[in-house]
Scaffold this active site. Structure first.
Site, PDB file in Angstrom:
ATOM      1  N   CYS A  94       2.509   2.255   0.098  1.00 15.45           N
ATOM      2  CA  CYS A  94       1.047   2.158  -0.064  1.00 15.45           C
ATOM      3  C   CYS A  94       0.289   2.950   1.012  1.00 15.45           C
ATOM      4  O   CYS A  94      -0.478   3.854   0.684  1.00 15.45           O
ATOM      5  CB  CYS A  94       0.621   0.691  -0.097  1.00 15.45           C
ATOM      6  SG  CYS A  94      -1.166   0.493  -0.026  1.00 15.45           S
TER       7      CYS A  94
ATOM      8  N   PHE B 106     -29.069  -8.580  -8.106  1.00 18.53           N
ATOM      9  CA  PHE B 106     -29.684  -7.462  -8.803  1.00 18.53           C
ATOM     10  C   PHE B 106     -29.781  -6.243  -7.888  1.00 18.53           C
ATOM     11  O   PHE B 106     -30.208  -6.372  -6.758  1.00 18.53           O
ATOM     12  CB  PHE B 106     -31.079  -7.917  -9.243  1.00 18.53           C
ATOM     13  CG  PHE B 106     -31.728  -7.033 -10.247  1.00 18.53           C
ATOM     14  CD1 PHE B 106     -31.288  -7.056 -11.560  1.00 18.53           C
ATOM     15  CD2 PHE B 106     -32.761  -6.202  -9.898  1.00 18.53           C
ATOM     16  CE1 PHE B 106     -31.896  -6.261 -12.508  1.00 18.53           C
ATOM     17  CE2 PHE B 106     -33.367  -5.393 -10.849  1.00 18.53           C
ATOM     18  CZ  PHE B 106     -32.940  -5.425 -12.155  1.00 18.53           C
TER      19      PHE B 106
ATOM     20  N   HIS C 159      -0.416   2.489   9.486  1.00 23.83           N
ATOM     21  CA  HIS C 159       0.954   2.032   9.789  1.00 23.83           C
ATOM     22  C   HIS C 159       0.969   1.170  11.057  1.00 23.83           C
ATOM     23  O   HIS C 159       1.608   0.121  11.110  1.00 23.83           O
ATOM     24  CB  HIS C 159       1.865   3.238  10.047  1.00 23.83           C
ATOM     25  CG  HIS C 159       1.993   4.166   8.881  1.00 23.83           C
ATOM     26  ND1 HIS C 159       2.284   5.496   9.035  1.00 23.83           N
ATOM     27  CD2 HIS C 159       1.868   3.970   7.564  1.00 23.83           C
ATOM     28  CE1 HIS C 159       2.355   6.076   7.847  1.00 23.83           C
ATOM     29  NE2 HIS C 159       2.090   5.166   6.936  1.00 23.83           N
TER      30      HIS C 159
ATOM     31  N   LEU D 159       5.600  -0.896   8.605  1.00 25.32           N
ATOM     32  CA  LEU D 159       5.550  -1.826   7.472  1.00 25.32           C
ATOM     33  C   LEU D 159       4.435  -1.411   6.518  1.00 25.32           C
ATOM     34  O   LEU D 159       3.564  -0.616   6.872  1.00 25.32           O
ATOM     35  CB  LEU D 159       5.312  -3.235   7.996  1.00 25.32           C
ATOM     36  CG  LEU D 159       6.499  -3.778   8.805  1.00 25.32           C
ATOM     37  CD1 LEU D 159       6.076  -4.964   9.648  1.00 25.32           C
ATOM     38  CD2 LEU D 159       7.655  -4.143   7.890  1.00 25.32           C
TER      39      LEU D 159
ATOM     40  N   CYS E  52      -1.061   4.301  -2.568  1.00 27.86           N
ATOM     41  CA  CYS E  52      -2.429   3.803  -2.822  1.00 27.86           C
ATOM     42  C   CYS E  52      -3.457   4.385  -1.866  1.00 27.86           C
ATOM     43  O   CYS E  52      -4.570   4.728  -2.290  1.00 27.86           O
ATOM     44  CB  CYS E  52      -2.507   2.285  -2.719  1.00 27.86           C
ATOM     45  SG  CYS E  52      -0.993   1.417  -3.024  1.00 27.86           S
TER      46      CYS E  52
HETATM   47  C1  COM Z   1      -1.232  -2.287   2.302  1.00 25.50           C
HETATM   48  C2  COM Z   1       0.149  -2.612   2.676  1.00 25.50           C
HETATM   49  S1  COM Z   1      -1.593  -0.595   2.509  1.00 25.50           S
HETATM   50  S2  COM Z   1       0.339  -4.292   2.769  1.00 25.50           S
HETATM   51  O1  COM Z   1       0.223  -4.855   1.427  1.00 25.50           O
HETATM   52  O2  COM Z   1      -0.756  -4.867   3.611  1.00 25.50           O
HETATM   53  O3  COM Z   1       1.608  -4.595   3.353  1.00 25.50           O
END
Ligand code: COM
Length: 526
Positions: free
Chosen positions: A77, A504, A132, A73, A82
């Site tokens: 990304c 700061f 993953h 899942l 990403c």
């Molecule tokens: C982030 C994937 S790398 S998710 O948005 O957490 O499913």
């Protein structure tokens, strides 16, 4: 493999995912209650939108099912987009610092032979299954969401999806099938070896590039280009539009743009704006890319030698299956048409993430999934993503939100600018060690012109902050809160901002600078 009653730990998940990725014939991964194939929603695609949407629905007491062709899942990304991008941008920042400070202070003499694109790609590939694995583990064990992975979903009709030889029924379908990089059809030679996009870069790169031509002027083009160049792979960007003036970006302040693009040029990148790719050339029809022919803004055609062409022209959503099976409307830009509840024109069918209009960014992916779920669960919720904070990385982190100075001046009578370095005619700002902050302190004291840029745009009458623009390091957190504050109905005044408690020395100095001006009944620039 049925994992429903098993509880693989992270190491076991890594093994299963890697085995599945390596073998195209590997079996589906089932985490389902097989006794009841009826769901409130089937999420077709388990990327950020699908995963967050399904998790929210489950949290609300609903029953979602995620189906994804990949054995994990999180979607592109953690696999190709990403996460590798952030490794590369972080490397670019480090490499940039090592180059500027080579053999100064405690920095060793910079050895360009140790900066390798291929090595960083491999570093990512060797580690990506751990992200993953966490996605699968968390979604199953902590979020209690059912899923079928490593199995392609076939949409049969608006309430039926098949995958892994099973049929699933749902009251609603949520489409989150992502997008793929654009390859222009009219540039011969883009199918040659040596031509990459952000997907094939991580999946296929097998040599160390030495000279790069980037086609396109997207965020990806700028971010990956800055990284390639920082490793020592001389990079030319060929962009039709001026960088940061592409259609996908809004609210880019011209002074910020000049600082960012000027900084890329200062580091030796060649940026050809108003230029068009003509062809990518090599030996024979299938030989490796050896040059790119480019038409410059003057009309002249030039041939740029290269062993590495990289496409950064944006992405196109994967809509074909859903369009064919369901007849959903697709807009002129190729994205699925949805309303603010993420509903398509077909009742019970929602679309989310990169399939719909708006920025292809994480906040939109996740929140569009959540919006679909909350509506399915009976809430009446709209998600308007027309205004949002934005960012990109070169060797810097660049962040912006709200109106630019030019947009504010076009709309209002009195606009006040709070800026660093200050805009004062004749001031020798390249010698000014400001803004200095975490991440730029060393620059400020030894190469002040590299220490960044920041601008706050304020309505001189209402005193409300209209926009903020920043180039430096470490300001993303501030900008996600600034976005929330300035877009509240009551907005955020310079007086309220100036009365916040700064930690700061923070990377963006808007709090302290606002405080220096807030005492004035009639505001003036700083
Ligand atoms: C982030 C994937 S790398 S998710 O948005 O957490 O499913």
């Amino acid at each position: 493999m049925d994992v429903r009653d098993r509880h693989p730990n992270l190491g076991e998940w890594i093994e299963l995912i890697e085995r599945s990725l390596a073998d195209p014939e590997s079996e589906p991964i089932l985490n389902i209650d097989a006794d009841d194939p009826h769901y409130d929603a089937v999420f077709v695609g388990g990327g950020a939108g699908g995963r967050f949407g399904a998790a929210y629905m489950r949290a609300m007491g609903g029953r979602p099912l995620i189906i994804d062709a990949w054995p994990f899942l999180g979607g592109s990304c953690p696999h190709q987009a990403c996460v590798p991008h952030h490794i590369f941008s972080e490397a670019a920042e480090e490499l940039d610092r090592m180059r500027w400070f080579s053999d100064e202070l405690f920095f060793p003499k910079f050895d360009p032979s140790r900066a390798s694109i291929l090595e960083l790609v491999r570093l990512f590939l060797n580690g990506r299954a751990s992200a993953h694995a966490f996605m699968n583990w968390q979604t199953k064990e902590q979020l209690d969401v059912e899923y079928v992975l490593n199995a392609r979903a076939t949409i049969v009709d608006a309430h039926t999806v098949t995958a892994a030889g099973r049929t699933f029924h749902a009251d609603n379908l949520v489409l989150g099938m992502g997008a793929r990089p654009v390859v222009p059809p009219d540039v011969p030679g883009l199918d040659r070896p040596g031509v990459f996009d952000f997907v094939s870069l991580v999946e296929e790169l097998g040599y160390e590039p030495t000279r790069c031509v980037i086609i396109g002027g997207s965020k990806v083009a700028m971010e990956y280009g800055a990284f390639f160049h920082a490793t020592g792979c001389d990079t030319t960007i060929v962009s039709r539009s001026p960088l940061m003036r592409t259609r996908a970006l809004h609210h880019v302040d011209e002074d910020l743009r000049q600082y960012v693009v000027g900084g890329m040029r200062k580091r030796g990148m060649e940026i050809l704006e108003g230029a068009h790719p003509v062809s990518v050339n090599g030996d024979g029809a299938r030989g490796r890319a050896r040059s790119a022919t480019v038409r410059l803004s003057s009309g002249e055609e030039v041939e740029l030698e290269t062993d590495f062409v990289f496409l950064g022209l944006g992405e196109r959503p994967n809509t074909a299956q859903a369009q064919q099976a369901l007849g959903i409307d697709i807009g002129a830009n190729g994205r699925v048409v949805v309303d603010k509840r993420m509903r398509t024109n077909v009742p019970g069918i929602y679309a989310i993430g990169d399939m719909i209009d708006g920025p292809m960014e994480m906040f939109k992916a996740r929140k569009s999934g959540v919006t679909a779920s909350r509506n399915i669960m009976g809430e009446d919720l709209e998600f308007d993503f027309s205004e949002f904070p934005d960012f990109l990385h070169t060797t810097y982190e660049v962040t912006w939100v709200g109106l630019t100075e030019a947009e504010a001046r076009a709309a209002l009578d009195e606009v006040i600018i709070i800026q660093m370095p200050p805009y004062v005619e004749g001031l020798d700002t390249p010698n000014l060690p400001l803004p200095c902050a975490e991440g730029t302190m060393l620059y400020a004291f030894s190469k002040p012109e590299l220490s960044g840029f920041q601008k706050l745009v304020v309505d001189g009458v209402t005193r409300k902050v209209l926009g903020a623009h920043h180039c430096g390091y470490g300001a993303k957190d501030a900008f996600q809160y600034l976005d929330y504050l300035i877009h509240r109905p009551e907005g955020l005044t310079i007086d309220e901002l100036g009365w916040m408690n700064e930690l700061f020395l923070n990377p963006e100095h808007f709090v302290q600078l606002s405080r220096l001006r807030a005492g004035k009944a009639s505001l003036t620039h700083l």
